[in-house]
Write a protein that holds these residues in place. Sequence first.
Motif, PDB file in Angstrom:
ATOM      1  N   SER A   1     -27.715 -93.457  52.845  1.00  0.00           N
ATOM      2  CA  SER A   1     -26.957 -93.848  51.661  1.00  0.00           C
ATOM      3  C   SER A   1     -27.635 -95.027  50.975  1.00  0.00           C
ATOM      4  CB  SER A   1     -25.517 -94.209  52.049  1.00  0.00           C
ATOM      5  OG  SER A   1     -25.515 -95.314  52.937  1.00  0.00           O
ATOM      6  N   THR A   2     -27.424 -95.155  49.688  1.00  0.00           N
ATOM      7  CA  THR A   2     -28.037 -96.228  48.898  1.00  0.00           C
ATOM      8  C   THR A   2     -27.259 -97.529  49.081  1.00  0.00           C
ATOM      9  OG1 THR A   2     -26.707 -95.833  46.921  1.00  0.00           O
ATOM     10  CG2 THR A   2     -28.680 -94.474  47.209  1.00  0.00           C
ATOM     11  N   ASP A   3     -27.668 -98.552  48.347  1.00  0.00           N
ATOM     12  CA  ASP A   3     -26.985 -99.843  48.427  1.00  0.00           C
ATOM     13  C   ASP A   3     -25.525 -99.749  48.013  1.00  0.00           C
ATOM     14  OD1 ASP A   3     -29.332-100.952  49.251  1.00  0.00           O
ATOM     15  OD2 ASP A   3     -29.892-101.769  47.285  1.00  0.00           O
ATOM     16  N   ASP A   4     -25.213 -98.743  47.218  1.00  0.00           N
ATOM     17  CA  ASP A   4     -23.834 -98.564  46.787  1.00  0.00           C
ATOM     18  C   ASP A   4     -23.127 -97.477  47.583  1.00  0.00           C
ATOM     19  OD1 ASP A   4     -22.040 -99.735  44.803  1.00  0.00           O
ATOM     20  OD2 ASP A   4     -21.882 -97.692  44.004  1.00  0.00           O
ATOM     21  N   GLY A   5     -23.775 -96.981  48.643  1.00  0.00           N
ATOM     22  CA  GLY A   5     -23.162 -95.978  49.498  1.00  0.00           C
ATOM     23  C   GLY A   5     -23.322 -94.549  49.023  1.00  0.00           C
ATOM     24  N   VAL A   6     -24.061 -94.306  47.934  1.00  0.00           N
ATOM     25  CA  VAL A   6     -24.215 -92.963  47.368  1.00  0.00           C
ATOM     26  C   VAL A   6     -25.254 -92.171  48.151  1.00  0.00           C
ATOM     27  CG1 VAL A   6     -24.974 -91.699  45.319  1.00  0.00           C
ATOM     28  CG2 VAL A   6     -23.488 -93.693  45.080  1.00  0.00           C
ATOM     29  N   PHE A   7     -25.014 -90.877  48.322  1.00  0.00           N
ATOM     30  CA  PHE A   7     -26.006 -89.993  48.937  1.00  0.00           C
ATOM     31  C   PHE A   7     -25.960 -88.632  48.256  1.00  0.00           C
ATOM     32  CE2 PHE A   7     -22.111 -89.131  51.254  1.00  0.00           C
ATOM     33  CZ  PHE A   7     -22.119 -87.755  51.449  1.00  0.00           C
ATOM     34  N   GLU A   8     -27.088 -87.931  48.315  1.00  0.00           N
ATOM     35  CA  GLU A   8     -27.185 -86.578  47.759  1.00  0.00           C
ATOM     36  C   GLU A   8     -28.199 -85.794  48.591  1.00  0.00           C
ATOM     37  OE1 GLU A   8     -27.300 -85.024  43.339  1.00  0.00           O
ATOM     38  OE2 GLU A   8     -29.333 -85.518  43.968  1.00  0.00           O
ATOM     39  N   ILE A   9     -27.780 -84.642  49.104  1.00  0.00           N
ATOM     40  CA  ILE A   9     -28.645 -83.771  49.893  1.00  0.00           C
ATOM     41  C   ILE A   9     -28.743 -82.453  49.141  1.00  0.00           C
ATOM     42  CG2 ILE A   9     -29.040 -82.719  52.152  1.00  0.00           C
ATOM     43  CD1 ILE A   9     -27.096 -84.769  53.325  1.00  0.00           C
ATOM     44  N   THR A  10     -29.921 -82.117  48.656  1.00  0.00           N
ATOM     45  CA  THR A  10     -30.097 -80.980  47.757  1.00  0.00           C
ATOM     46  C   THR A  10     -30.948 -79.890  48.402  1.00  0.00           C
ATOM     47  OG1 THR A  10     -32.038 -81.980  46.764  1.00  0.00           O
ATOM     48  CG2 THR A  10     -29.918 -82.492  45.757  1.00  0.00           C
ATOM     49  N   GLY A  11     -31.110 -78.780  47.654  1.00  0.00           N
ATOM     50  CA  GLY A  11     -31.977 -77.691  48.096  1.00  0.00           C
ATOM     51  C   GLY A  11     -31.427 -76.921  49.275  1.00  0.00           C
ATOM     52  N   LEU A  12     -30.113 -76.756  49.367  1.00  0.00           N
ATOM     53  CA  LEU A  12     -29.487 -76.113  50.519  1.00  0.00           C
ATOM     54  C   LEU A  12     -29.253 -74.630  50.245  1.00  0.00           C
ATOM     55  CD1 LEU A  12     -26.831 -78.884  51.236  1.00  0.00           C
ATOM     56  CD2 LEU A  12     -29.039 -78.575  52.372  1.00  0.00           C
ATOM     57  N   PRO A  13     -29.657 -73.745  51.147  1.00  0.00           N
ATOM     58  CA  PRO A  13     -29.368 -72.320  50.952  1.00  0.00           C
ATOM     59  C   PRO A  13     -27.875 -72.063  51.050  1.00  0.00           C
ATOM     60  CG  PRO A  13     -30.318 -72.694  53.122  1.00  0.00           C
ATOM     61  CD  PRO A  13     -30.427 -73.985  52.379  1.00  0.00           C
ATOM     62  N   PRO A  14     -27.291 -71.312  50.122  1.00  0.00           N
ATOM     63  CA  PRO A  14     -25.856 -71.033  50.176  1.00  0.00           C
ATOM     64  C   PRO A  14     -25.495 -70.294  51.466  1.00  0.00           C
ATOM     65  CG  PRO A  14     -26.776 -70.424  48.055  1.00  0.00           C
ATOM     66  CD  PRO A  14     -27.935 -70.710  48.948  1.00  0.00           C
ATOM     67  N   ALA A  15     -24.475 -70.782  52.166  1.00  0.00           N
ATOM     68  CA  ALA A  15     -24.055 -70.165  53.431  1.00  0.00           C
ATOM     69  C   ALA A  15     -22.807 -70.872  53.922  1.00  0.00           C
ATOM     70  CB  ALA A  15     -25.168 -70.240  54.482  1.00  0.00           C
ATOM     71  N   THR A  16     -22.123 -70.246  54.863  1.00  0.00           N
ATOM     72  CA  THR A  16     -21.044 -70.897  55.592  1.00  0.00           C
ATOM     73  C   THR A  16     -21.636 -71.619  56.806  1.00  0.00           C
ATOM     74  OG1 THR A  16     -20.673 -68.877  56.863  1.00  0.00           O
ATOM     75  CG2 THR A  16     -19.371 -69.158  54.863  1.00  0.00           C
ATOM     76  N   GLY A  17     -20.800 -72.410  57.478  1.00  0.00           N
ATOM     77  CA  GLY A  17     -21.227 -73.012  58.735  1.00  0.00           C
ATOM     78  C   GLY A  17     -21.923 -74.346  58.627  1.00  0.00           C
ATOM     79  N   TYR A  18     -21.848 -75.021  57.461  1.00  0.00           N
ATOM     80  CA  TYR A  18     -22.431 -76.356  57.338  1.00  0.00           C
ATOM     81  C   TYR A  18     -21.474 -77.402  57.938  1.00  0.00           C
ATOM     82  CZ  TYR A  18     -26.288 -74.953  54.301  1.00  0.00           C
ATOM     83  OH  TYR A  18     -27.429 -74.393  53.791  1.00  0.00           O
ATOM     84  N   ARG A  19     -22.083 -78.453  58.454  1.00  0.00           N
ATOM     85  CA  ARG A  19     -21.282 -79.545  59.002  1.00  0.00           C
ATOM     86  C   ARG A  19     -21.990 -80.866  58.709  1.00  0.00           C
ATOM     87  NH1 ARG A  19     -17.618 -78.970  64.285  1.00  0.00           N
ATOM     88  NH2 ARG A  19     -16.476 -80.948  64.119  1.00  0.00           N
ATOM     89  N   LEU A  20     -21.210 -81.835  58.225  1.00  0.00           N
ATOM     90  CA  LEU A  20     -21.749 -83.132  57.825  1.00  0.00           C
ATOM     91  C   LEU A  20     -21.247 -84.209  58.773  1.00  0.00           C
ATOM     92  CD1 LEU A  20     -23.342 -84.766  55.650  1.00  0.00           C
ATOM     93  CD2 LEU A  20     -21.149 -85.038  54.445  1.00  0.00           C
ATOM     94  N   ARG A  21     -22.170 -85.082  59.192  1.00  0.00           N
ATOM     95  CA  ARG A  21     -21.823 -86.228  60.041  1.00  0.00           C
ATOM     96  C   ARG A  21     -22.396 -87.493  59.403  1.00  0.00           C
ATOM     97  NH1 ARG A  21     -22.933 -81.979  63.539  1.00  0.00           N
ATOM     98  NH2 ARG A  21     -21.298 -81.551  65.068  1.00  0.00           N
ATOM     99  N   ALA A  22     -21.677 -88.615  59.594  1.00  0.00           N
ATOM    100  CA  ALA A  22     -22.122 -89.910  59.098  1.00  0.00           C
ATOM    101  C   ALA A  22     -22.055 -90.928  60.227  1.00  0.00           C
ATOM    102  CB  ALA A  22     -21.262 -90.364  57.922  1.00  0.00           C
ATOM    103  N   THR A  23     -23.114 -91.720  60.369  1.00  0.00           N
ATOM    104  CA  THR A  23     -23.155 -92.769  61.394  1.00  0.00           C
ATOM    105  C   THR A  23     -23.623 -94.068  60.777  1.00  0.00           C
ATOM    106  OG1 THR A  23     -25.428 -92.210  62.028  1.00  0.00           O
ATOM    107  CG2 THR A  23     -23.651 -91.082  63.210  1.00  0.00           C
ATOM    108  N   HIS A  24     -23.137 -95.162  61.384  1.00  0.00           N
ATOM    109  CA  HIS A  24     -23.544 -96.502  60.962  1.00  0.00           C
ATOM    110  C   HIS A  24     -23.280 -97.447  62.123  1.00  0.00           C
ATOM    111  CE1 HIS A  24     -24.041-100.134  58.537  1.00  0.00           C
ATOM    112  NE2 HIS A  24     -24.415 -99.380  57.513  1.00  0.00           N
ATOM    113  N   GLU A  25     -24.203 -98.350  62.345  1.00  0.00           N
ATOM    114  CA  GLU A  25     -24.025 -99.263  63.467  1.00  0.00           C
ATOM    115  C   GLU A  25     -22.742-100.086  63.290  1.00  0.00           C
ATOM    116  OE1 GLU A  25     -27.232-101.978  63.695  1.00  0.00           O
ATOM    117  OE2 GLU A  25     -27.132-102.582  61.581  1.00  0.00           O
ATOM    118  N   ARG A  26     -22.049-100.287  64.419  1.00  0.00           N
ATOM    119  CA  ARG A  26     -20.791-101.033  64.513  1.00  0.00           C
ATOM    120  C   ARG A  26     -19.627-100.311  63.841  1.00  0.00           C
ATOM    121  NH1 ARG A  26     -24.427-104.873  63.047  1.00  0.00           N
ATOM    122  NH2 ARG A  26     -23.537-105.110  60.976  1.00  0.00           N
ATOM    123  N   TYR A  27     -19.829 -99.000  63.510  1.00  0.00           N
ATOM    124  CA  TYR A  27     -18.746 -98.209  62.933  1.00  0.00           C
ATOM    125  C   TYR A  27     -18.599 -96.906  63.716  1.00  0.00           C
ATOM    126  CZ  TYR A  27     -18.355-101.229  58.857  1.00  0.00           C
ATOM    127  OH  TYR A  27     -18.135-102.295  58.029  1.00  0.00           O
TER     128      TYR A  27
END
Length: 997
Positions: free
Chosen positions: A60-86
């Motif tokens: 994520s950027t300094d403002d917390g924004v993220f973008e993940i592009t170029g993904l083949p259309p499909a079911t079964g996607y899963r997103l995870r987020a991690t950060h130290e001390r969280y």
Amino acid sequence: MKQIFLMLFVCLYSAGAWAQSVVGSGVVRGRVVDQQGVGMPGAELSLENPAMGVTRTFLSTDDGVFEITGLPPATGYRLRATHERYLDWDGKEFEVLAGKQSSFDISMRPQDSTAASADAPADVQLDGSVLPVGVALSQRQLQLLPTQQRRWDSLVLLSPVTTFDLAQNALAIRGDSAGNAYFTDGILTSNSYSARRSVATGPVSQDAVQGIEVLAADAPVEFGHGKGGAVNVVTRSGSSQLHGGLYEYFSNNSLNATDRYALGNQLFGKRNQFGFNLGGNVPRTKLFYFTNLEIADGHGQRLNRITNPLLTDSTGLSVDSSSCTATAVQCASAARFIQNQMNVLVPRAERNISGLARLDYRRSDRNTFNLSVFATQARSPLGLQSQAVSSNGGLLDNGTAKQDTQYARLEWISAPTASSTNEMRLGVFQDRVATLPTASSLSTGGIGINLLGSSIGASNQDSGIMRERRYQFIDNFRVSVGAHTIMFGADVTRTRDWIDTLPNAKGTYYYNSLTSFAQDLASGAGKNYTEFTQSRGLSLRRLPSSEFGMYAQDIWKVTPNLQITGGLRYSKQFIPKPTAWDASYYQTRQIKSPSYNADPRIGFALKANERTVIRASFGLYHSMQSGELLDALFTGNGAYQPSILAYPTQSGSPYFPNSLTARTAPSGTGNLMYESGKPSNPYTRQATLSLEKALGGGFTMNLGYVGSRGLKLRTAEEVNIATTTKKVTYTILDEDGSKSGTYSPYFYRYRLDTTRAHVYEVTNGGSSWYNAMVAELSKKMTHGFTAHISYTWAHAIDDVGSPLVVGGLPVGSSANDFRADQGNSANDQRHRAVIDWTWQPRVIKSESAAARFLLNGWELSSVTTLASPLPATAMAIVLGQQFSGVPSAFANSLTGAGGWSRVPFLPVNSLRGDNEYSVNARLARPLPFTERFTGRLVFEAYNLLNTQFNTNVNTAAYTVTNGIFTPIASAGTGNATRGYITGSNARSLQVSFRLNF
């Protein structure tokens, strides 16, 4: 160059355009915040889809924004987020759709928090981004919804502000069927030669399609090449498990109803459509593959009818000779000539073979390579291919059209840094269309004959080849910086059209009475016709052109609830200079490419609360010059391929049924076309405003407005007429023969250049208006049920609805005053509602054999269309010279200036057909033979209730003789029930079986 783009953008982004996915794929974007709602930099986002072999990581950027592009259309996607001390954030599985973004607002909790890790909410979450008007169709919809002959393009009509253009047999978006662009995997795959693009050329099999994105209004800057809408088809890719299938779809005449105008004949015949697909990955590698091969074969008949009220009796079964004043023998001979063409069954055969192969090499989470190759070969009847029953002739001896289409695409998607993406695509497209006419069996040979608007001569005279080859390079770079996601891109195409054809090479004779035709047919060397047209000269020409586009866009997350986006696209076309010209007209020496093609696109999205989003957007969209128009300007200069308009009184005009053999046109018969001194490319101004609201229970409502204003539309102005002050007065009779009014136009008597016939100047004199209110209601899947309802109220207006001359240009009814033809568009469909739903019920929870084979697993779906009719324009049949002693510049026209012979005192498009009420339904029974092998038996019905509706009406409303308008009683009565995929909207049924593994 990037600095220049950024400076341009800074000037623009006081408002914004749209935040959307990479063309041809999906995107996951959002913002990571802490418990106080402050953006968190450095959060690691991990996106996985094990079945597709996709693993992507971003920061994520300094403002917390993220973008993940170029993904083949499909079911079964899963997103995870991690950060130290969280605590880790772990989302639920979700589906990525073609051309649609999945947005996440991720709130991280400190490690000392007692709450468990976060999960995705259960109900509908609204996307707080600027979104287009349109639809994104998933593979589930493609698999479950009924589609006639497996034509995916029919599903485009699920989108708001779309309809079917009857005249062009094409999809219309916002009332426009000419300015739309069709893509496959982000590569332009429509033939750009034609000024009227109906659908992606040689469309891929529906079994090879993963998803479809329909951008009906305000497409993002990545989409160019048209002033209308855009449709992008995404092909399927392999997965980690081997999968495939064999299938066959079958229909015959016993499963179909009879068209109401087919005189009891069953025209359908039979159709088989079979194929296979196979996908998977190479073991112990990151290489995934998918292949599809499909063959469709159809046989049947078409019915050549002539129901012209000026030629036939009220039943359309016999010629009405009562108006013929030639000798009895001559009239009888002419009647037999026409009668032999009436109600004649014409064999129809079509065959299509298509294949697609796709390779995806997912080398790492930073680099993915895709290669797809497609080829198709199709054979179908020439001429009026969309009609099962012709009401005005034109189906006899019309031969075959053969079309071969191939394309290849290579794509590299890379992530240079943890917050940037680059997509690079190279495409090669080729389309070859060959026309193979059949030798005419008529006694008049290959000559075309038009009698009172009906075709009674040779239908298609000339063989020819049109081949287009295009190379396309696209590169898009995206980077997230702070609260901004910035994109820069370029789109370069090189097109070469190779044409070897000479239309109307043998000529066409026009007659305005059965008497004059009977006299010429009997003599074999007469000159009683009204006019004669023919093309002469060289048939071969090569037309190279190039188009360069560059664009920039910024998505600015101003606050967690406000997004502002802005973009700018600039395009420039480079076209060749004429190789020949007319020395008397200096304008024919050059063809200019306008330079002003700047398209800003701006908009915003405000998330008022968790259940309400307000969106607005605005943009400009230019169309470049079509190959057809470029060809018309090359061949229309009178030196390369002369076009002839001759009257029987002119010296050198032919005797029926002969052609002119000299390459040079006789004096006063040659047409000419050139471009105005300062041409512009047509463009539209598009604006949208919408309110989206989550209603609970999985329901979402969207209310919106769509406006589109077409400007600088290309037209053909007749400049070979002298200014006039002469007026004439026509008398208008009512149905009882009494005088009901008069019509007094200016009458044009003289040509400026008597050595020429028509001289057309290509100008930008046309305009269009489209305004629509849209309402949508969507139901996300619960208990196996999904639904979508779309309603559009629209009003389409234009002043370019007149017939087209060469180059696809309209010619008005008045002397270059196109405002006189302003009225309802031919695609003015006021009301259109489409209801689509799918249901996979589970009746009982048991896993017994009876439950698996009999009760559970049924698949039901339907598409219901309720629509008001499309209009048609009332026409005046001008019979000969109208006023004694008053010459006309061009004979057989109401004002002497030639052009459109519509009824001038009635509104444009004042005639209407029938309302449409049709239900397409699908019932499928999965057969679980084993855990690995399954079958599926499918029954599909189109227009299930057989509510046939008139799509065409008799437009001949008045005859005009000696200055008197006499009404025709049958004006406005129905004469065709045309369908989009097949030639009729009569009920048809289809059965299929699939074996999947």
